[in-house]
Design a protein around this motif. Sequence first.
Motif, PDB file in Angstrom:
ATOM      1  N   PRO A  29       0.790  -1.252   0.008  1.00  0.00           N
ATOM      2  CA  PRO A  29       0.021  -0.135  -0.044  1.00  0.00           C
ATOM      3  C   PRO A  29       0.743   1.188  -0.110  1.00  0.00           C
ATOM      4  CG  PRO A  29       0.146  -0.949   2.103  1.00  0.00           C
ATOM      5  CD  PRO A  29       0.776  -1.844   1.396  1.00  0.00           C
ATOM      6  N   PRO A  30       0.125   2.313  -0.392  1.00  0.00           N
ATOM      7  CA  PRO A  30       1.211   3.786  -0.410  1.00  0.00           C
ATOM      8  C   PRO A  30       1.817   3.880   0.885  1.00  0.00           C
ATOM      9  CG  PRO A  30      -0.972   4.074  -1.870  1.00  0.00           C
ATOM     10  CD  PRO A  30      -1.015   2.571  -1.121  1.00  0.00           C
ATOM     11  N   ALA A  31       1.234   3.869   1.788  1.00  0.00           N
ATOM     12  CA  ALA A  31       1.558   4.244   3.124  1.00  0.00           C
ATOM     13  C   ALA A  31       2.867   3.399   3.499  1.00  0.00           C
ATOM     14  CB  ALA A  31       0.734   3.848   4.219  1.00  0.00           C
ATOM     15  N   ALA A  32       2.965   2.253   3.135  1.00  0.00           N
ATOM     16  CA  ALA A  32       4.346   1.058   3.286  1.00  0.00           C
ATOM     17  C   ALA A  32       5.375   1.737   2.454  1.00  0.00           C
ATOM     18  CB  ALA A  32       3.664  -0.063   3.295  1.00  0.00           C
ATOM     19  N   VAL A  33       4.834   2.026   1.246  1.00  0.00           N
ATOM     20  CA  VAL A  33       6.046   2.556   0.378  1.00  0.00           C
ATOM     21  C   VAL A  33       6.499   3.727   0.745  1.00  0.00           C
ATOM     22  CG1 VAL A  33       6.607   3.098  -1.993  1.00  0.00           C
ATOM     23  CG2 VAL A  33       5.083   1.264  -1.564  1.00  0.00           C
ATOM     24  N   TYR A  34       5.675   4.841   1.105  1.00  0.00           N
ATOM     25  CA  TYR A  34       6.291   6.114   1.740  1.00  0.00           C
ATOM     26  C   TYR A  34       7.007   5.958   2.708  1.00  0.00           C
ATOM     27  CZ  TYR A  34       6.426  11.055   2.987  1.00  0.00           C
ATOM     28  OH  TYR A  34       6.688  12.298   3.421  1.00  0.00           O
ATOM     29  N   ARG A  35       6.792   5.115   3.864  1.00  0.00           N
ATOM     30  CA  ARG A  35       7.681   4.968   4.839  1.00  0.00           C
ATOM     31  C   ARG A  35       9.086   4.598   4.520  1.00  0.00           C
ATOM     32  NH1 ARG A  35       2.995   3.130   7.235  1.00  0.00           N
ATOM     33  NH2 ARG A  35       3.433   1.108   6.816  1.00  0.00           N
ATOM     34  N   LEU A 107       3.295   8.410  -5.262  1.00  0.00           N
ATOM     35  CA  LEU A 107       2.535   7.119  -5.080  1.00  0.00           C
ATOM     36  C   LEU A 107       0.934   7.313  -5.468  1.00  0.00           C
ATOM     37  CD1 LEU A 107       4.425   6.585  -1.807  1.00  0.00           C
ATOM     38  CD2 LEU A 107       5.195   5.871  -4.307  1.00  0.00           C
ATOM     39  N   THR A 108       0.537   6.339  -6.138  1.00  0.00           N
ATOM     40  CA  THR A 108      -0.911   6.444  -6.485  1.00  0.00           C
ATOM     41  C   THR A 108      -1.509   4.889  -6.076  1.00  0.00           C
ATOM     42  OG1 THR A 108      -0.094   8.029  -8.341  1.00  0.00           O
ATOM     43  CG2 THR A 108      -2.413   6.863  -8.017  1.00  0.00           C
ATOM     44  N   ALA A 109      -2.526   5.145  -5.272  1.00  0.00           N
ATOM     45  CA  ALA A 109      -3.122   3.759  -5.009  1.00  0.00           C
ATOM     46  C   ALA A 109      -3.683   3.215  -6.124  1.00  0.00           C
ATOM     47  CB  ALA A 109      -4.230   4.018  -4.011  1.00  0.00           C
ATOM     48  N   SER A 110      -3.526   1.508  -6.114  1.00  0.00           N
ATOM     49  CA  SER A 110      -3.953   1.089  -7.499  1.00  0.00           C
ATOM     50  C   SER A 110      -4.335  -0.332  -7.002  1.00  0.00           C
ATOM     51  CB  SER A 110      -2.527   1.051  -8.390  1.00  0.00           C
ATOM     52  OG  SER A 110      -2.851   0.162  -9.705  1.00  0.00           O
ATOM     53  N   GLY A 111      -5.701  -0.476  -6.918  1.00  0.00           N
ATOM     54  CA  GLY A 111      -6.344  -1.635  -6.418  1.00  0.00           C
ATOM     55  C   GLY A 111      -5.812  -1.760  -4.957  1.00  0.00           C
ATOM     56  N   SER A 112      -5.290  -2.702  -4.588  1.00  0.00           N
ATOM     57  CA  SER A 112      -4.649  -2.980  -3.220  1.00  0.00           C
ATOM     58  C   SER A 112      -3.418  -2.521  -2.951  1.00  0.00           C
ATOM     59  CB  SER A 112      -5.092  -4.543  -2.827  1.00  0.00           C
ATOM     60  OG  SER A 112      -4.304  -5.404  -3.578  1.00  0.00           O
ATOM     61  N   GLY A 113      -2.728  -2.180  -4.195  1.00  0.00           N
ATOM     62  CA  GLY A 113      -1.273  -1.737  -4.119  1.00  0.00           C
ATOM     63  C   GLY A 113      -0.994  -0.289  -4.279  1.00  0.00           C
ATOM     64  N   THR A 114      -0.012  -0.267  -4.926  1.00  0.00           N
ATOM     65  CA  THR A 114       0.567   1.147  -5.264  1.00  0.00           C
ATOM     66  C   THR A 114       1.149   1.268  -6.725  1.00  0.00           C
ATOM     67  OG1 THR A 114       1.078   1.467  -2.790  1.00  0.00           O
ATOM     68  CG2 THR A 114       2.073   3.121  -4.550  1.00  0.00           C
ATOM     69  N   ARG A 115       1.045   2.265  -7.420  1.00  0.00           N
ATOM     70  CA  ARG A 115       1.733   2.686  -8.609  1.00  0.00           C
ATOM     71  C   ARG A 115       2.760   3.534  -8.284  1.00  0.00           C
ATOM     72  NH1 ARG A 115       2.295   6.512 -12.696  1.00  0.00           N
ATOM     73  NH2 ARG A 115       2.564   5.750 -14.885  1.00  0.00           N
ATOM     74  N   VAL A 116       3.895   3.178  -8.211  1.00  0.00           N
ATOM     75  CA  VAL A 116       5.137   3.950  -7.922  1.00  0.00           C
ATOM     76  C   VAL A 116       5.790   4.516  -9.143  1.00  0.00           C
ATOM     77  CG1 VAL A 116       7.336   3.948  -6.826  1.00  0.00           C
ATOM     78  CG2 VAL A 116       5.742   2.362  -6.041  1.00  0.00           C
ATOM     79  N   GLN A 117       6.041   5.919  -9.527  1.00  0.00           N
ATOM     80  CA  GLN A 117       6.488   6.707 -10.378  1.00  0.00           C
ATOM     81  C   GLN A 117       7.834   7.452  -9.784  1.00  0.00           C
ATOM     82  OE1 GLN A 117       4.214   8.801 -13.229  1.00  0.00           O
ATOM     83  NE2 GLN A 117       5.421  10.470 -12.574  1.00  0.00           N
ATOM     84  N   TRP A 118       8.741   7.131 -10.714  1.00  0.00           N
ATOM     85  CA  TRP A 118      10.327   7.790 -10.121  1.00  0.00           C
ATOM     86  C   TRP A 118      10.489   8.686 -11.337  1.00  0.00           C
ATOM     87  CZ3 TRP A 118      15.497   5.838 -11.510  1.00  0.00           C
ATOM     88  CH2 TRP A 118      16.482   6.728 -11.048  1.00  0.00           C
ATOM     89  N   THR A 119      10.718  10.106 -10.860  1.00  0.00           N
ATOM     90  CA  THR A 119      11.144  11.010 -12.089  1.00  0.00           C
ATOM     91  C   THR A 119      12.415  11.525 -11.660  1.00  0.00           C
ATOM     92  OG1 THR A 119       8.822  11.821 -12.658  1.00  0.00           O
ATOM     93  CG2 THR A 119      10.549  13.232 -13.295  1.00  0.00           C
ATOM     94  N   PHE A 120      13.334  11.474 -12.622  1.00  0.00           N
ATOM     95  CA  PHE A 120      14.711  11.679 -12.457  1.00  0.00           C
ATOM     96  C   PHE A 120      14.982  13.172 -13.596  1.00  0.00           C
ATOM     97  CE2 PHE A 120      19.187  11.943 -13.834  1.00  0.00           C
ATOM     98  CZ  PHE A 120      20.076  11.602 -12.666  1.00  0.00           C
ATOM     99  N   ALA A 121      15.002  14.396 -12.711  1.00  0.00           N
ATOM    100  CA  ALA A 121      14.942  15.524 -13.712  1.00  0.00           C
ATOM    101  C   ALA A 121      16.232  16.179 -13.275  1.00  0.00           C
ATOM    102  CB  ALA A 121      13.825  16.451 -13.087  1.00  0.00           C
ATOM    103  N   ALA A 122      17.174  16.332 -14.454  1.00  0.00           N
ATOM    104  CA  ALA A 122      18.321  17.032 -14.453  1.00  0.00           C
ATOM    105  C   ALA A 122      18.716  17.861 -15.577  1.00  0.00           C
ATOM    106  CB  ALA A 122      19.355  15.872 -14.545  1.00  0.00           C
ATOM    107  N   ASP A 123      19.704  18.853 -15.373  1.00  0.00           N
ATOM    108  CA  ASP A 123      20.266  19.778 -16.262  1.00  0.00           C
ATOM    109  C   ASP A 123      21.557  19.619 -16.169  1.00  0.00           C
ATOM    110  OD1 ASP A 123      20.682  21.566 -18.306  1.00  0.00           O
ATOM    111  OD2 ASP A 123      20.043  23.473 -16.932  1.00  0.00           O
ATOM    112  N   GLY A 124      22.715  19.836 -17.053  1.00  0.00           N
ATOM    113  CA  GLY A 124      23.908  19.734 -17.049  1.00  0.00           C
ATOM    114  C   GLY A 124      24.577  20.235 -18.459  1.00  0.00           C
TER     115      GLY A 124
END
Length: 161
Positions: A29-35, A107-124
Amino acid sequence: MARRLSPMGPEFVTSAPVRLVFAREVSAPPAAVYRALAEDVEGWPSWFRAVTLCRPTGGGTGREVKLIGGTRFAETIVAAEPDERYAYRVDETNAPGLRALVEEWRLTASGSGTRVQWTFAADGSAPIRLVLKAARPGMGQAFRDAVKTLDKRLAASRTEH
């Protein structure tokens, strides 16, 4: 030697010249992933293989991170919304060519689980932008492996309680 990066805010994830976005569904669940992301900072090396050290700094307002290969980051937390979003910017690094870097975990609730999205945003510099874009497949695999390992770790902790 540590190099200071531009102090970007969480909005940088939508405007950065290089944006690498990865997502995966997990059973936790989202709460566990967030922790695991925001509260068990020192636990990151147990599920994200590229991370060799992760510890809170500044009373929890920042993090110190070391990666395999010796890359180091001093970070500031720029968003901490329980069960929804965790984001940090890199203030200092020994990685050459970077000007700004913000990472966001949504983190977005998805059914009984979570959709985890990671964005890596950079400049260089132009060469670092090319390297980061070329690294997309490897970073995607690292993300998928990390989230899969995290999900297994969280499932094991649920069955222990």
